[in-house]
Design a protein around this motif. Structure first.
Motif, PDB file in Angstrom:
ATOM      1  N   ARG A 107       2.413  15.479  -9.529  1.00  0.00           N
ATOM      2  CA  ARG A 107       2.319  14.298 -10.399  1.00  0.00           C
ATOM      3  C   ARG A 107       1.688  13.129  -9.653  1.00  0.00           C
ATOM      4  N   ALA A 108       2.050  12.964  -8.402  1.00  0.00           N
ATOM      5  CA  ALA A 108       1.453  11.880  -7.625  1.00  0.00           C
ATOM      6  C   ALA A 108      -0.052  12.086  -7.477  1.00  0.00           C
ATOM      7  N   GLY A 109      -0.465  13.329  -7.378  1.00  0.00           N
ATOM      8  CA  GLY A 109      -1.887  13.628  -7.232  1.00  0.00           C
ATOM      9  C   GLY A 109      -2.714  13.332  -8.461  1.00  0.00           C
ATOM     10  N   GLU A 110      -2.061  13.097  -9.585  1.00  0.00           N
ATOM     11  CA  GLU A 110      -2.785  12.769 -10.809  1.00  0.00           C
ATOM     12  C   GLU A 110      -3.130  11.280 -10.894  1.00  0.00           C
ATOM     13  N   LEU A 111      -2.516  10.466 -10.048  1.00  0.00           N
ATOM     14  CA  LEU A 111      -2.818   9.039 -10.029  1.00  0.00           C
ATOM     15  C   LEU A 111      -4.045   8.781  -9.157  1.00  0.00           C
ATOM     16  N   PRO A 112      -4.809   7.713  -9.441  1.00  0.00           N
ATOM     17  CA  PRO A 112      -5.966   7.390  -8.597  1.00  0.00           C
ATOM     18  C   PRO A 112      -5.546   7.184  -7.147  1.00  0.00           C
ATOM     19  N   GLY A 113      -6.230   7.833  -6.247  1.00  0.00           N
ATOM     20  CA  GLY A 113      -5.908   7.721  -4.833  1.00  0.00           C
ATOM     21  C   GLY A 113      -6.763   8.677  -4.030  1.00  0.00           C
ATOM     22  N   ILE A 114      -6.424   8.833  -2.762  1.00  0.00           N
ATOM     23  CA  ILE A 114      -7.175   9.688  -1.851  1.00  0.00           C
ATOM     24  C   ILE A 114      -6.179  10.542  -1.073  1.00  0.00           C
ATOM     25  N   THR A 115      -6.363  11.842  -1.083  1.00  0.00           N
ATOM     26  CA  THR A 115      -5.526  12.743  -0.299  1.00  0.00           C
ATOM     27  C   THR A 115      -6.246  13.101   0.994  1.00  0.00           C
ATOM     28  N   VAL A 116      -5.552  12.893   2.103  1.00  0.00           N
ATOM     29  CA  VAL A 116      -6.097  13.200   3.428  1.00  0.00           C
ATOM     30  C   VAL A 116      -5.250  14.314   4.031  1.00  0.00           C
ATOM     31  N   THR A 117      -5.885  15.290   4.614  1.00  0.00           N
ATOM     32  CA  THR A 117      -5.175  16.411   5.208  1.00  0.00           C
ATOM     33  C   THR A 117      -5.359  16.423   6.721  1.00  0.00           C
ATOM     34  N   GLY A 118      -4.333  16.873   7.403  1.00  0.00           N
ATOM     35  CA  GLY A 118      -4.391  17.051   8.841  1.00  0.00           C
ATOM     36  C   GLY A 118      -4.382  18.525   9.168  1.00  0.00           C
ATOM     37  N   ALA A 119      -3.779  18.884  10.286  1.00  0.00           N
ATOM     38  CA  ALA A 119      -3.664  20.292  10.633  1.00  0.00           C
ATOM     39  C   ALA A 119      -2.868  21.024   9.552  1.00  0.00           C
ATOM     40  N   ARG A 120      -1.749  20.432   9.164  1.00  0.00           N
ATOM     41  CA  ARG A 120      -0.955  20.952   8.050  1.00  0.00           C
ATOM     42  C   ARG A 120      -0.428  19.828   7.164  1.00  0.00           C
ATOM     43  N   ALA A 121      -0.439  18.627   7.669  1.00  0.00           N
ATOM     44  CA  ALA A 121       0.088  17.492   6.911  1.00  0.00           C
ATOM     45  C   ALA A 121      -0.851  17.118   5.767  1.00  0.00           C
ATOM     46  N   GLU A 122      -0.267  16.567   4.708  1.00  0.00           N
ATOM     47  CA  GLU A 122      -1.019  16.004   3.588  1.00  0.00           C
ATOM     48  C   GLU A 122      -0.414  14.651   3.247  1.00  0.00           C
ATOM     49  N   PRO A 167       3.918   2.238 -10.042  1.00  0.00           N
ATOM     50  CA  PRO A 167       3.834   3.239 -11.110  1.00  0.00           C
ATOM     51  C   PRO A 167       5.094   4.105 -11.097  1.00  0.00           C
ATOM     52  N   LYS A 168       5.542   4.507 -12.255  1.00  0.00           N
ATOM     53  CA  LYS A 168       6.811   5.246 -12.333  1.00  0.00           C
ATOM     54  C   LYS A 168       6.746   6.554 -11.557  1.00  0.00           C
ATOM     55  N   GLU A 169       5.553   7.168 -11.496  1.00  0.00           N
ATOM     56  CA  GLU A 169       5.431   8.438 -10.772  1.00  0.00           C
ATOM     57  C   GLU A 169       5.699   8.274  -9.281  1.00  0.00           C
ATOM     58  N   LEU A 170       5.445   7.066  -8.759  1.00  0.00           N
ATOM     59  CA  LEU A 170       5.679   6.802  -7.338  1.00  0.00           C
ATOM     60  C   LEU A 170       7.023   6.125  -7.110  1.00  0.00           C
ATOM     61  N   ALA A 171       7.458   5.291  -8.060  1.00  0.00           N
ATOM     62  CA  ALA A 171       8.703   4.551  -7.888  1.00  0.00           C
ATOM     63  C   ALA A 171       9.900   5.483  -7.765  1.00  0.00           C
ATOM     64  N   ARG A 172       9.833   6.639  -8.402  1.00  0.00           N
ATOM     65  CA  ARG A 172      10.982   7.549  -8.365  1.00  0.00           C
ATOM     66  C   ARG A 172      11.023   8.409  -7.101  1.00  0.00           C
ATOM     67  N   LEU A 173       9.980   8.363  -6.300  1.00  0.00           N
ATOM     68  CA  LEU A 173       9.960   9.177  -5.085  1.00  0.00           C
ATOM     69  C   LEU A 173      10.922   8.619  -4.049  1.00  0.00           C
ATOM     70  N   LEU A 198       0.852  -1.181   0.000  1.00  0.00           N
ATOM     71  CA  LEU A 198       0.000   0.000   0.000  1.00  0.00           C
ATOM     72  C   LEU A 198       0.891   1.234   0.000  1.00  0.00           C
ATOM     73  N   PRO A 199       0.894   2.015  -1.090  1.00  0.00           N
ATOM     74  CA  PRO A 199       1.745   3.203  -1.134  1.00  0.00           C
ATOM     75  C   PRO A 199       1.096   4.385  -0.406  1.00  0.00           C
ATOM     76  N   LEU A 200       1.887   5.054   0.398  1.00  0.00           N
ATOM     77  CA  LEU A 200       1.492   6.296   1.048  1.00  0.00           C
ATOM     78  C   LEU A 200       2.555   7.344   0.715  1.00  0.00           C
ATOM     79  N   VAL A 201       2.112   8.508   0.271  1.00  0.00           N
ATOM     80  CA  VAL A 201       3.047   9.577  -0.066  1.00  0.00           C
ATOM     81  C   VAL A 201       2.737  10.782   0.812  1.00  0.00           C
ATOM     82  N   ALA A 202       3.730  11.215   1.552  1.00  0.00           N
ATOM     83  CA  ALA A 202       3.589  12.385   2.414  1.00  0.00           C
ATOM     84  C   ALA A 202       4.158  13.603   1.705  1.00  0.00           C
ATOM     85  N   ARG A 203       3.429  14.685   1.759  1.00  0.00           N
ATOM     86  CA  ARG A 203       3.935  15.935   1.186  1.00  0.00           C
ATOM     87  C   ARG A 203       4.843  16.603   2.209  1.00  0.00           C
ATOM     88  N   ILE A 204       6.104  16.723   1.869  1.00  0.00           N
ATOM     89  CA  ILE A 204       7.079  17.320   2.781  1.00  0.00           C
ATOM     90  C   ILE A 204       7.878  18.367   1.999  1.00  0.00           C
TER      91      ILE A 204
END
Length: 251
Positions: free
Chosen positions: A100-115, A128-134, A34-40
């Motif tokens: 780019r990651a946001g263009e793939l099917p998924g769900i973005t969840v936000t916290g106080a400031r975290a995404e 997917p290549k968009e996630l594999a390179r992260l 299960l891939p999870l991507v944090a915006r940092i």
């Protein structure tokens, strides 16, 4: 640091097929993650606790999504993932990578400031290549101020105070704990939690309370020990009010 984690706990809910099989059966099955991507962002990273709580809620958002159930478009992938080792990978993204990651099917969840964006499970070697390179590294986060005590009526994911884990690993572990709690709840309890927006807290347990928590009957995450900590280490206890044992009457 690492971000690939595997949970192991036998839940009471019969729908949790992943943990009702023998360990060797899970290992023999095709492995998914299960891939999870944090915006940092470099200039404005989220607080550590905010990121942990947001990652846990992201896992719940995917598990409860209609696309993950029945004949939904993600359902087969979710079933395959749960029939093998329950792996989660946390990577970080910023700027154009995040877009780019946001263009793939998924769900973005936000916290106080975290995404945090969660994606349907993918084969362990089929990202997917968009996630594999992260990048996996770069997810170290701090709390500017110590988090306050959790609300008494809110689920709490208690971290083992005796373990040192990177932020990425703790995000995955918090996701494991939220998933175990979800599996243990009734349909009505799940619906109520989802309707409320999956409120939860992530806190480090007091050293004196940790032993009590791990023997309380609440769901416990046992790490597979691939990285950072020893195999079988108890990392998180999922303390959902609906799962607490009733206090026997006195007198």
């Amino acid at each position: 640091m690492t971000s690939t984690e595997t949970a192991g706990q036998q839940p009471g809910n019969s729908s949790a097929s992943a943990f009702t099989q023998a360990a060797n059966d899970r290992d023999a099955a095709p492995q998914f993650v299960l891939p999870l991507v944090a915006r940092i962002e470099k200039s404005d990273p989220p607080a550590r606790t905010d990121a942990l709580e947001t990652a846990a809620r992201a896992v719940l958002a995917l598990l409860s999504d209609e696309r993950s159930a029945g004949d939904g478009e993600w359902a087969a992938a979710v079933r395959d993932w749960q029939d093998a080792r329950i792996r989660k990978v946390v990577r970080r993204a910023r700027g154009a990578e995040w877009r780019r990651a946001g263009e793939l099917p998924g769900i973005t969840v936000t916290g106080a400031r975290a995404e945090v964006r969660v994606f349907p499970p993918v084969p362990l070697d089929g990202w997917p290549k968009e996630l594999a390179r992260l990048q996996v590294s770069g997810t170290e986060l701090d709390d500017p101020e110590p988090p306050g005590p959790p609300a008494a009526d809110r689920p709490v994911l208690w971290l083992n105070p005796g373990l040192e884990m990177s932020a990425g690993k703790e995000m995955a572990q918090a996701g494991h704990a939220a998933q175990l709690a979800w599996w243990e709840l009734s349909d009505a309890e799940r619906a109520a939690w989802r309707a409320a927006g999956f409120p939860l807290s992530v806190r480090s347990a007091a050293a004196a309370e940790w032993e009590i928590l791990t023997h309380s009957g609440l769901p416990v995450v046992h790490d597979a020990g691939f990285t950072e900590i020893a195999p079988g280490s108890c990392t998180v206890v999922a303390d959902h009010p609906a799962l607490r044992s009733p206090v026997p009457p006195t007198g």
